[in-house]
Design an enzyme around this catalytic site. Structure first.
Site, PDB file in Angstrom:
ATOM      1  N   TYR A  34       0.750  -1.327  -0.049  1.00  0.00           N
ATOM      2  CA  TYR A  34       0.193  -0.012   0.012  1.00  0.00           C
ATOM      3  C   TYR A  34       0.807   1.188   0.065  1.00  0.00           C
ATOM      4  O   TYR A  34       2.119   1.164   0.289  1.00  0.00           O
ATOM      5  CB  TYR A  34      -0.938  -0.121   1.066  1.00  0.00           C
ATOM      6  CG  TYR A  34      -0.460   0.334   2.699  1.00  0.00           C
ATOM      7  CD1 TYR A  34       0.470  -0.511   3.051  1.00  0.00           C
ATOM      8  CD2 TYR A  34      -0.588   1.618   2.970  1.00  0.00           C
ATOM      9  CE1 TYR A  34       1.139  -0.339   4.332  1.00  0.00           C
ATOM     10  CE2 TYR A  34       0.132   1.608   4.218  1.00  0.00           C
ATOM     11  CZ  TYR A  34       0.909   0.939   4.837  1.00  0.00           C
ATOM     12  OH  TYR A  34       1.516   1.503   5.995  1.00  0.00           O
ATOM     13  N   ARG A  42       7.869   3.828  -4.890  1.00  0.00           N
ATOM     14  CA  ARG A  42       8.044   3.105  -4.002  1.00  0.00           C
ATOM     15  C   ARG A  42       6.906   1.911  -4.106  1.00  0.00           C
ATOM     16  O   ARG A  42       7.120   1.007  -3.473  1.00  0.00           O
ATOM     17  CB  ARG A  42       7.821   3.622  -2.693  1.00  0.00           C
ATOM     18  CG  ARG A  42       8.092   2.899  -1.333  1.00  0.00           C
ATOM     19  CD  ARG A  42       8.284   3.577  -0.030  1.00  0.00           C
ATOM     20  NE  ARG A  42       6.875   4.092   0.263  1.00  0.00           N
ATOM     21  CZ  ARG A  42       6.813   5.104   1.388  1.00  0.00           C
ATOM     22  NH1 ARG A  42       8.061   5.243   2.107  1.00  0.00           N
ATOM     23  NH2 ARG A  42       5.692   5.694   1.450  1.00  0.00           N
ATOM     24  N   ARG A  96      -8.013 -20.098  -1.169  1.00  0.00           N
ATOM     25  CA  ARG A  96      -7.179 -19.990  -0.179  1.00  0.00           C
ATOM     26  C   ARG A  96      -6.191 -21.107  -0.281  1.00  0.00           C
ATOM     27  O   ARG A  96      -6.249 -22.319  -0.124  1.00  0.00           O
ATOM     28  CB  ARG A  96      -7.849 -19.922   1.032  1.00  0.00           C
ATOM     29  CG  ARG A  96      -6.705 -19.507   2.237  1.00  0.00           C
ATOM     30  CD  ARG A  96      -7.376 -19.384   3.466  1.00  0.00           C
ATOM     31  NE  ARG A  96      -6.227 -18.995   4.545  1.00  0.00           N
ATOM     32  CZ  ARG A  96      -5.433 -19.642   5.137  1.00  0.00           C
ATOM     33  NH1 ARG A  96      -5.516 -21.088   4.918  1.00  0.00           N
ATOM     34  NH2 ARG A  96      -4.632 -19.133   5.993  1.00  0.00           N
ATOM     35  N   HIS A 139      -1.654 -21.104   0.457  1.00  0.00           N
ATOM     36  CA  HIS A 139      -0.614 -20.076   0.972  1.00  0.00           C
ATOM     37  C   HIS A 139       0.302 -19.839  -0.371  1.00  0.00           C
ATOM     38  O   HIS A 139       0.485 -18.687  -0.646  1.00  0.00           O
ATOM     39  CB  HIS A 139       0.244 -20.596   1.829  1.00  0.00           C
ATOM     40  CG  HIS A 139       0.033 -20.826   3.281  1.00  0.00           C
ATOM     41  ND1 HIS A 139      -1.316 -21.279   3.665  1.00  0.00           N
ATOM     42  CD2 HIS A 139       0.516 -20.095   4.495  1.00  0.00           C
ATOM     43  CE1 HIS A 139      -1.385 -20.789   5.099  1.00  0.00           C
ATOM     44  NE2 HIS A 139      -0.326 -20.504   5.556  1.00  0.00           N
ATOM     45  N   LYS A 171       6.599  -1.947   1.902  1.00  0.00           N
ATOM     46  CA  LYS A 171       5.122  -1.404   2.380  1.00  0.00           C
ATOM     47  C   LYS A 171       4.040  -2.208   2.326  1.00  0.00           C
ATOM     48  O   LYS A 171       3.073  -2.283   1.678  1.00  0.00           O
ATOM     49  CB  LYS A 171       4.800  -0.064   1.961  1.00  0.00           C
ATOM     50  CG  LYS A 171       4.165   0.894   2.703  1.00  0.00           C
ATOM     51  CD  LYS A 171       4.244   2.582   2.509  1.00  0.00           C
ATOM     52  CE  LYS A 171       3.370   3.197   3.077  1.00  0.00           C
ATOM     53  NZ  LYS A 171       3.200   3.275   4.569  1.00  0.00           N
ATOM     54  N   GLU A 224      12.463   2.443  14.072  1.00  0.00           N
ATOM     55  CA  GLU A 224      11.499   3.469  13.577  1.00  0.00           C
ATOM     56  C   GLU A 224      10.338   3.542  14.225  1.00  0.00           C
ATOM     57  O   GLU A 224      10.144   2.667  15.379  1.00  0.00           O
ATOM     58  CB  GLU A 224      11.177   3.169  12.111  1.00  0.00           C
ATOM     59  CG  GLU A 224      10.664   1.972  11.917  1.00  0.00           C
ATOM     60  CD  GLU A 224      10.055   1.864  10.447  1.00  0.00           C
ATOM     61  OE1 GLU A 224      10.080   2.590   9.731  1.00  0.00           O
ATOM     62  OE2 GLU A 224       9.747   0.630  10.111  1.00  0.00           O
ATOM     63  N   LEU A 257      11.250   1.323   7.094  1.00  0.00           N
ATOM     64  CA  LEU A 257      10.551   1.749   5.528  1.00  0.00           C
ATOM     65  C   LEU A 257      11.321   3.158   5.142  1.00  0.00           C
ATOM     66  O   LEU A 257      11.446   4.009   6.251  1.00  0.00           O
ATOM     67  CB  LEU A 257       9.233   2.168   5.962  1.00  0.00           C
ATOM     68  CG  LEU A 257       8.496   2.488   4.718  1.00  0.00           C
ATOM     69  CD1 LEU A 257       7.947   1.267   3.651  1.00  0.00           C
ATOM     70  CD2 LEU A 257       7.062   3.279   4.756  1.00  0.00           C
TER      71      LEU A 257
HETATM   72  N1  DCS Z   1       7.721   3.850   8.854  1.00  0.00           N
HETATM   73  C1  DCS Z   1       6.810   3.290   8.913  1.00  0.00           C
HETATM   74  C2  DCS Z   1       6.728   1.924   9.557  1.00  0.00           C
HETATM   75  C3  DCS Z   1       5.498   3.810   8.028  1.00  0.00           C
HETATM   76  O1  DCS Z   1       4.351   3.141   8.268  1.00  0.00           O
HETATM   77  C4  DCS Z   1       5.482   5.094   7.776  1.00  0.00           C
HETATM   78  C5  DCS Z   1       4.467   5.774   7.033  1.00  0.00           C
HETATM   79  C6  DCS Z   1       6.858   5.707   7.456  1.00  0.00           C
HETATM   80  C7  DCS Z   1       8.044   5.007   8.272  1.00  0.00           C
HETATM   81  C8  DCS Z   1       7.004   7.057   7.136  1.00  0.00           C
HETATM   82  O2  DCS Z   1       7.015   6.992   5.453  1.00  0.00           O
HETATM   83  P1  DCS Z   1       6.506   8.172   4.750  1.00  0.00           P
HETATM   84  O3  DCS Z   1       7.303   9.193   5.418  1.00  0.00           O
HETATM   85  O4  DCS Z   1       6.695   7.664   3.269  1.00  0.00           O
HETATM   86  O5  DCS Z   1       4.988   8.451   5.036  1.00  0.00           O
HETATM   87  N2  DCS Z   1       3.199   5.304   7.187  1.00  0.00           N
HETATM   88  C9  DCS Z   1       1.901   5.545   6.498  1.00  0.00           C
HETATM   89  C10 DCS Z   1       0.960   5.071   7.163  1.00  0.00           C
HETATM   90  O6  DCS Z   1       0.737   3.703   7.289  1.00  0.00           O
HETATM   91  N3  DCS Z   1      -0.179   6.035   7.113  1.00  0.00           N
HETATM   92  O7  DCS Z   1       0.436   7.233   6.970  1.00  0.00           O
HETATM   93  C11 DCS Z   1       1.535   6.948   6.590  1.00  0.00           C
END
Ligand code: DCS
Length: 286
Positions: free
Chosen positions: A32, A51, A99, A101, A146, A178, A202
């Site tokens: 996503y 991305r 379904r 895997h 992501k 993070e 990420l």
């Molecule tokens: N790390 C994780 C785990 C994230 O989910 C996100 C953003 C970031 C870093 C920062 O990435 P961006 O700067 O590209 O947004 N998560 C998105 C989400 O799930 N909701 O809003 C932003």
């Protein structure tokens, strides 16, 4: 009436339905993106879309549209929904199949969904800063994808919310990785440090913009793993994400950072980040 994008068509939200055997629903088998919209315009669209393609590629989903087509469709969706300030959420799954895997052996069409949300900028928190907790990072080892599988992130965020905090700062042992939905930065002696972009985090699009504005404005910036001790002794801490932009962290697990106020370097980066938004999307309302 709000509209949703489903497989290339923009249809009323109430008509957008996905099969119960969609692999996204059953396995979280998809990826996503969340893209910011300011003044009805997409911010850093190309970066988010590349991305998106990269995440999809890394799990073997090929997106049946070019990034240019995707961008045009998202722009149409913004127009249809008359979105001025908010986000676009988009996801693609491997598609619908009985379904199992293992990936389907017959060709299935991926399911692509996108919709808009009205989301304010968290301006009050930009000024006051937010609180965070610390939590062990229990996620898998491909956090650079992501992925729709967000259970580790959800559990971390819920822990933060239950503690009355905005974010959970995750760490693997002594190493800070993070936030549950953001990247984390420390400032020490005027220099900014954040985890290097590898499989453990990420690679935030907001982080890339921050990196650029820092290098253009002679703010020292290093992508390097830092420890819980570094976090504890940092002069300033902040987080970044598409929806939170550049957000000061003023308390971690009950310990104040910079006497509980946003730091000078963080405020400077907030200002530079806002200028970057305005360059792409026009002046923001005060
Ligand atoms: N790390 C994780 C785990 C994230 O989910 C996100 C953003 C970031 C870093 C920062 O990435 P961006 O700067 O590209 O947004 N998560 C998105 C989400 O799930 N909701 O809003 C932003």
């Amino acid at each position: 009436m709000k509209f949703t994008l489903l497989n290339g068509e923009i249809i009323p939200r109430s008509e957008a339905k996905v099969d119960v055997e969609d692999r996204g629903y059953q396995f979280g088998d998809g990826v996503y993106e969340v893209i910011r919209v300011y003044n009805g315009k997409l911010f850093t669209a190309n970066e988010h879309l590349s991305r998106f393609v990269k995440s999809a590629d890394s799990i073997g989903i090929s997106i049946p549209y070019t990034t240019e087509q995707l961008k045009e469709t998202l722009e149409k969706l913004i127009e249809k929904n008359k979105l001025q300030l908010g986000t676009i959420y988009m996801q693609i799954t491997r598609g619908t199949a009985p379904r199992n895997h293992a990936f389907p052996t017959v060709k299935v069409t991926p399911t692509l969904v996108a919709y808009t949300n009205e989301v304010r900028r968290p301006e009050e928190s930009f000024h006051t800063g937010v609180k965070a907790i610390l939590t062990e990072d229990i996620r898998w080892l491909r956090c650079d994808i992501k992925s729709l599988n967000l259970l580790g992130n959800l559990l971390a965020k819920q822990k933060a919310v239950e503690a009355g905090c905005y974010e959970a700062i995750q760490h693997r042992g002594q190493d800070v990785t993070e936030g549950s939905s953001s990247n984390i930065y420390i400032v020490k002696n005027g220099a900014v440090m954040t985890h290097e972009s590898n499989h453990l985090i990420l690679k935030g699009i907001t982080k890339d913009v921050i990196l650029d504005v820092c290098s253009d404005n002679d703010i020292p910036f290093e992508e390097k793993t830092f420890s819980l001790d570094d976090l504890e002794t940092a002069d300033e801490v902040f987080l970044s994400s598409t929806t939170s932009e550049v957000m000061p962290v003023i308390e971690i697990s009950g310990n104040k950072v910079n006497n509980g106020t946003p730091g000078e370097v963080t405020r400077k980066i907030q200002e530079l980040f806002q200028q970057e938004i305005e360059k792409q999307c026009g002046k923001l309302a005060d």
